[in-house]
Design a protein around this motif. Sequence first.
Motif, PDB file in Angstrom:
ATOM      1  N   PRO A  51      28.019  40.206  63.983  1.00 22.68           N
ATOM      2  CA  PRO A  51      29.204  40.882  64.516  1.00 22.68           C
ATOM      3  C   PRO A  51      28.910  41.713  65.756  1.00 22.68           C
ATOM      4  O   PRO A  51      27.867  42.356  65.859  1.00 22.68           O
ATOM      5  CB  PRO A  51      29.654  41.779  63.350  1.00 22.68           C
ATOM      6  CG  PRO A  51      29.057  41.147  62.129  1.00 22.68           C
ATOM      7  CD  PRO A  51      27.744  40.588  62.585  1.00 22.68           C
ATOM      8  N   HIS A  52      29.842  41.673  66.707  1.00 21.51           N
ATOM      9  CA  HIS A  52      29.818  42.576  67.860  1.00 21.51           C
ATOM     10  C   HIS A  52      30.669  43.804  67.556  1.00 21.51           C
ATOM     11  O   HIS A  52      30.444  44.889  68.087  1.00 21.51           O
ATOM     12  CB  HIS A  52      30.401  41.909  69.115  1.00 21.51           C
ATOM     13  CG  HIS A  52      29.823  40.572  69.422  1.00 21.51           C
ATOM     14  ND1 HIS A  52      30.488  39.644  70.196  1.00 21.51           N
ATOM     15  CD2 HIS A  52      28.650  39.994  69.070  1.00 21.51           C
ATOM     16  CE1 HIS A  52      29.751  38.549  70.308  1.00 21.51           C
ATOM     17  NE2 HIS A  52      28.634  38.741  69.632  1.00 21.51           N
ATOM     18  N   SER A  53      31.701  43.599  66.740  1.00 25.33           N
ATOM     19  CA  SER A  53      32.632  44.660  66.363  1.00 25.33           C
ATOM     20  C   SER A  53      33.294  44.250  65.058  1.00 25.33           C
ATOM     21  O   SER A  53      33.154  43.116  64.600  1.00 25.33           O
ATOM     22  CB  SER A  53      33.688  44.874  67.462  1.00 25.33           C
ATOM     23  OG  SER A  53      34.376  43.657  67.734  1.00 25.33           O
ATOM     24  N   GLY A  54      34.020  45.186  64.452  1.00 23.63           N
ATOM     25  CA  GLY A  54      34.664  44.897  63.182  1.00 23.63           C
ATOM     26  C   GLY A  54      33.788  45.270  61.996  1.00 23.63           C
ATOM     27  O   GLY A  54      32.692  45.820  62.157  1.00 23.63           O
ATOM     28  N   ALA A  55      34.278  44.988  60.803  1.00 22.36           N
ATOM     29  CA  ALA A  55      33.556  45.326  59.576  1.00 22.36           C
ATOM     30  C   ALA A  55      33.822  44.275  58.514  1.00 22.36           C
ATOM     31  O   ALA A  55      34.956  43.816  58.347  1.00 22.36           O
ATOM     32  CB  ALA A  55      33.979  46.699  59.065  1.00 22.36           C
ATOM     33  N   ILE A  56      32.767  43.903  57.805  1.00 25.73           N
ATOM     34  CA  ILE A  56      32.837  42.887  56.754  1.00 25.73           C
ATOM     35  C   ILE A  56      32.271  43.470  55.472  1.00 25.73           C
ATOM     36  O   ILE A  56      31.163  44.028  55.482  1.00 25.73           O
ATOM     37  CB  ILE A  56      32.028  41.620  57.130  1.00 25.73           C
ATOM     38  CG1 ILE A  56      32.548  41.014  58.442  1.00 25.73           C
ATOM     39  CG2 ILE A  56      32.054  40.592  56.006  1.00 25.73           C
ATOM     40  CD1 ILE A  56      31.724  41.359  59.647  1.00 25.73           C
ATOM     41  N   THR A  57      33.012  43.373  54.380  1.00 23.44           N
ATOM     42  CA  THR A  57      32.485  43.824  53.097  1.00 23.44           C
ATOM     43  C   THR A  57      31.926  42.647  52.326  1.00 23.44           C
ATOM     44  O   THR A  57      32.441  41.527  52.400  1.00 23.44           O
ATOM     45  CB  THR A  57      33.557  44.534  52.240  1.00 23.44           C
ATOM     46  OG1 THR A  57      34.698  43.684  52.089  1.00 23.44           O
ATOM     47  CG2 THR A  57      33.962  45.844  52.867  1.00 23.44           C
ATOM     48  N   LEU A  58      30.855  42.898  51.589  1.00 27.14           N
ATOM     49  CA  LEU A  58      30.214  41.894  50.740  1.00 27.14           C
ATOM     50  C   LEU A  58      30.673  42.142  49.315  1.00 27.14           C
ATOM     51  O   LEU A  58      30.388  43.194  48.734  1.00 27.14           O
ATOM     52  CB  LEU A  58      28.694  42.008  50.861  1.00 27.14           C
ATOM     53  CG  LEU A  58      28.152  42.015  52.298  1.00 27.14           C
ATOM     54  CD1 LEU A  58      26.629  42.103  52.290  1.00 27.14           C
ATOM     55  CD2 LEU A  58      28.619  40.790  53.081  1.00 27.14           C
ATOM     56  N   MET A  59      31.388  41.184  48.741  1.00 28.94           N
ATOM     57  CA  MET A  59      32.083  41.368  47.482  1.00 28.94           C
ATOM     58  C   MET A  59      31.442  40.541  46.361  1.00 28.94           C
ATOM     59  O   MET A  59      30.999  39.413  46.586  1.00 28.94           O
ATOM     60  CB  MET A  59      33.548  40.945  47.617  1.00 28.94           C
ATOM     61  CG  MET A  59      34.294  41.525  48.806  1.00 28.94           C
ATOM     62  SD  MET A  59      34.489  43.323  48.713  1.00 28.94           S
ATOM     63  CE  MET A  59      35.479  43.463  47.216  1.00 28.94           C
ATOM     64  N   ILE A  60      31.405  41.124  45.170  1.00 26.25           N
ATOM     65  CA  ILE A  60      31.021  40.408  43.966  1.00 26.25           C
ATOM     66  C   ILE A  60      32.295  40.074  43.194  1.00 26.25           C
ATOM     67  O   ILE A  60      33.134  40.945  42.952  1.00 26.25           O
ATOM     68  CB  ILE A  60      30.086  41.254  43.076  1.00 26.25           C
ATOM     69  CG1 ILE A  60      28.759  41.511  43.794  1.00 26.25           C
ATOM     70  CG2 ILE A  60      29.841  40.569  41.735  1.00 26.25           C
ATOM     71  CD1 ILE A  60      27.902  40.283  44.004  1.00 26.25           C
ATOM     72  N   ASP A  61      32.456  38.812  42.841  1.00 21.33           N
ATOM     73  CA  ASP A  61      33.622  38.358  42.085  1.00 21.33           C
ATOM     74  C   ASP A  61      33.235  38.173  40.626  1.00 21.33           C
ATOM     75  O   ASP A  61      32.299  37.422  40.316  1.00 21.33           O
ATOM     76  CB  ASP A  61      34.136  37.031  42.651  1.00 21.33           C
ATOM     77  CG  ASP A  61      34.422  37.110  44.145  1.00 21.33           C
ATOM     78  OD1 ASP A  61      35.114  38.047  44.554  1.00 21.33           O
ATOM     79  OD2 ASP A  61      33.931  36.229  44.887  1.00 21.33           O
ATOM     80  N   MET A  62      33.953  38.847  39.729  1.00 17.55           N
ATOM     81  CA  MET A  62      33.677  38.748  38.304  1.00 17.55           C
ATOM     82  C   MET A  62      34.529  37.656  37.670  1.00 17.55           C
ATOM     83  O   MET A  62      35.531  37.214  38.235  1.00 17.55           O
ATOM     84  CB  MET A  62      33.936  40.090  37.615  1.00 17.55           C
ATOM     85  CG  MET A  62      33.192  41.260  38.241  1.00 17.55           C
ATOM     86  SD  MET A  62      31.393  41.017  38.289  1.00 17.55           S
ATOM     87  CE  MET A  62      30.992  41.176  36.542  1.00 17.55           C
ATOM     88  N   ALA A  63      34.112  37.234  36.468  1.00 16.51           N
ATOM     89  CA  ALA A  63      34.784  36.132  35.786  1.00 16.51           C
ATOM     90  C   ALA A  63      36.240  36.451  35.466  1.00 16.51           C
ATOM     91  O   ALA A  63      37.087  35.559  35.415  1.00 16.51           O
ATOM     92  CB  ALA A  63      34.033  35.772  34.504  1.00 16.51           C
ATOM     93  N   ASP A  64      36.562  37.745  35.262  1.00 18.62           N
ATOM     94  CA  ASP A  64      37.934  38.116  34.914  1.00 18.62           C
ATOM     95  C   ASP A  64      38.828  38.313  36.135  1.00 18.62           C
ATOM     96  O   ASP A  64      39.985  38.724  36.014  1.00 18.62           O
ATOM     97  CB  ASP A  64      37.936  39.388  34.061  1.00 18.62           C
ATOM     98  CG  ASP A  64      37.397  40.609  34.814  1.00 18.62           C
ATOM     99  OD1 ASP A  64      36.989  40.459  35.984  1.00 18.62           O
ATOM    100  OD2 ASP A  64      37.373  41.710  34.221  1.00 18.62           O
ATOM    101  N   GLY A  65      38.290  38.024  37.329  1.00 21.30           N
ATOM    102  CA  GLY A  65      39.073  38.148  38.551  1.00 21.30           C
ATOM    103  C   GLY A  65      38.903  39.466  39.267  1.00 21.30           C
ATOM    104  O   GLY A  65      39.391  39.624  40.395  1.00 21.30           O
ATOM    105  N   SER A  66      38.250  40.433  38.648  1.00 22.28           N
ATOM    106  CA  SER A  66      38.025  41.718  39.309  1.00 22.28           C
ATOM    107  C   SER A  66      36.925  41.586  40.359  1.00 22.28           C
ATOM    108  O   SER A  66      36.116  40.652  40.321  1.00 22.28           O
ATOM    109  CB  SER A  66      37.652  42.795  38.285  1.00 22.28           C
ATOM    110  OG  SER A  66      36.475  42.439  37.586  1.00 22.28           O
ATOM    111  N   THR A  67      36.900  42.524  41.297  1.00 20.07           N
ATOM    112  CA  THR A  67      35.918  42.491  42.378  1.00 20.07           C
ATOM    113  C   THR A  67      35.366  43.895  42.601  1.00 20.07           C
ATOM    114  O   THR A  67      35.964  44.883  42.193  1.00 20.07           O
ATOM    115  CB  THR A  67      36.542  42.007  43.703  1.00 20.07           C
ATOM    116  OG1 THR A  67      37.511  42.967  44.149  1.00 20.07           O
ATOM    117  CG2 THR A  67      37.199  40.650  43.545  1.00 20.07           C
ATOM    118  N   VAL A  68      34.231  43.960  43.281  1.00 16.76           N
ATOM    119  CA  VAL A  68      33.672  45.229  43.735  1.00 16.76           C
ATOM    120  C   VAL A  68      32.790  44.939  44.941  1.00 16.76           C
ATOM    121  O   VAL A  68      32.163  43.875  45.024  1.00 16.76           O
ATOM    122  CB  VAL A  68      32.873  45.935  42.613  1.00 16.76           C
ATOM    123  CG1 VAL A  68      31.605  45.160  42.274  1.00 16.76           C
ATOM    124  CG2 VAL A  68      32.537  47.374  42.998  1.00 16.76           C
ATOM    125  N   ALA A  69      32.785  45.847  45.902  1.00 18.03           N
ATOM    126  CA  ALA A  69      31.959  45.675  47.104  1.00 18.03           C
ATOM    127  C   ALA A  69      30.551  46.198  46.852  1.00 18.03           C
ATOM    128  O   ALA A  69      30.369  47.218  46.192  1.00 18.03           O
ATOM    129  CB  ALA A  69      32.585  46.393  48.284  1.00 18.03           C
TER     130      ALA A  69
END
Length: 259
Positions: A51-69
Amino acid sequence: MSASGGNGNRLLATLPAADLDLLGPELETVALNQDAVLARAGDEIDYVFFPHSGAITLMIDMADGSTVATGVVGREGAVGSLSVLGSSPSGITAVVRAVGTASRISAPRFHAAFGRSAAIRQAMQKHIRSMLIQFQLGSACNALHPVEARMARWLLQLRDRVDSDILPLTQQALSQILGVRRTTVTLLMRNLRTRGAIRSDQRGRIEIDRSRLSAAACECHRVMRLEAEEIFSDNMARSRAAALTDNPRISEIETDDAL
């Protein structure tokens, strides 16, 4: 899309010119659009993004559909770079949270340059170290610190990448990043507004007061930021030394200027 060097990306800026040239012909500039998915968990990594600019989050996807960065990447790093550790499906989903641009290179081309250049390998080792610090501190933070302090920490991490007190975030995006319910985010936002840490919260736009938000955050943001700056200070010093070695005339000129 167009040809590009490492314009704006701090990781690429640490590379000596000869090593950057190994990537240069294959790099192209692409837009990072809001909510775009650059890598998806379970899929093979096709591209590495700087990236030159902006922001990207790295997410974990759980089996129940929930997520967390688990981490955030801006112009100091890369997305997809961990593929150099071995061929395997991506373990995370990388989502653009703030628009920007990036230099993109196909994963096979990047792996080939990685194999040929000690400087690229060293830069990636530094980047991986920086990401591991994020992952480790983030895990401890999630386990030990109140969710309001964690939210403040995430807002500051995103602010560092966007370099603006206005963040293009919805409450839904924050709930995905924090791994909490939307109603919890609404309550936390109200608390932070009361403390003056957030000036306004409109749809898709959060304006923060950086100093007051820092007071509300845990120490993890400060530690992560200091660790990253230390890593890049070391990288820049090494790159400068390499440039002087390749161009002794530069050293002579600088010595003359100092007299």
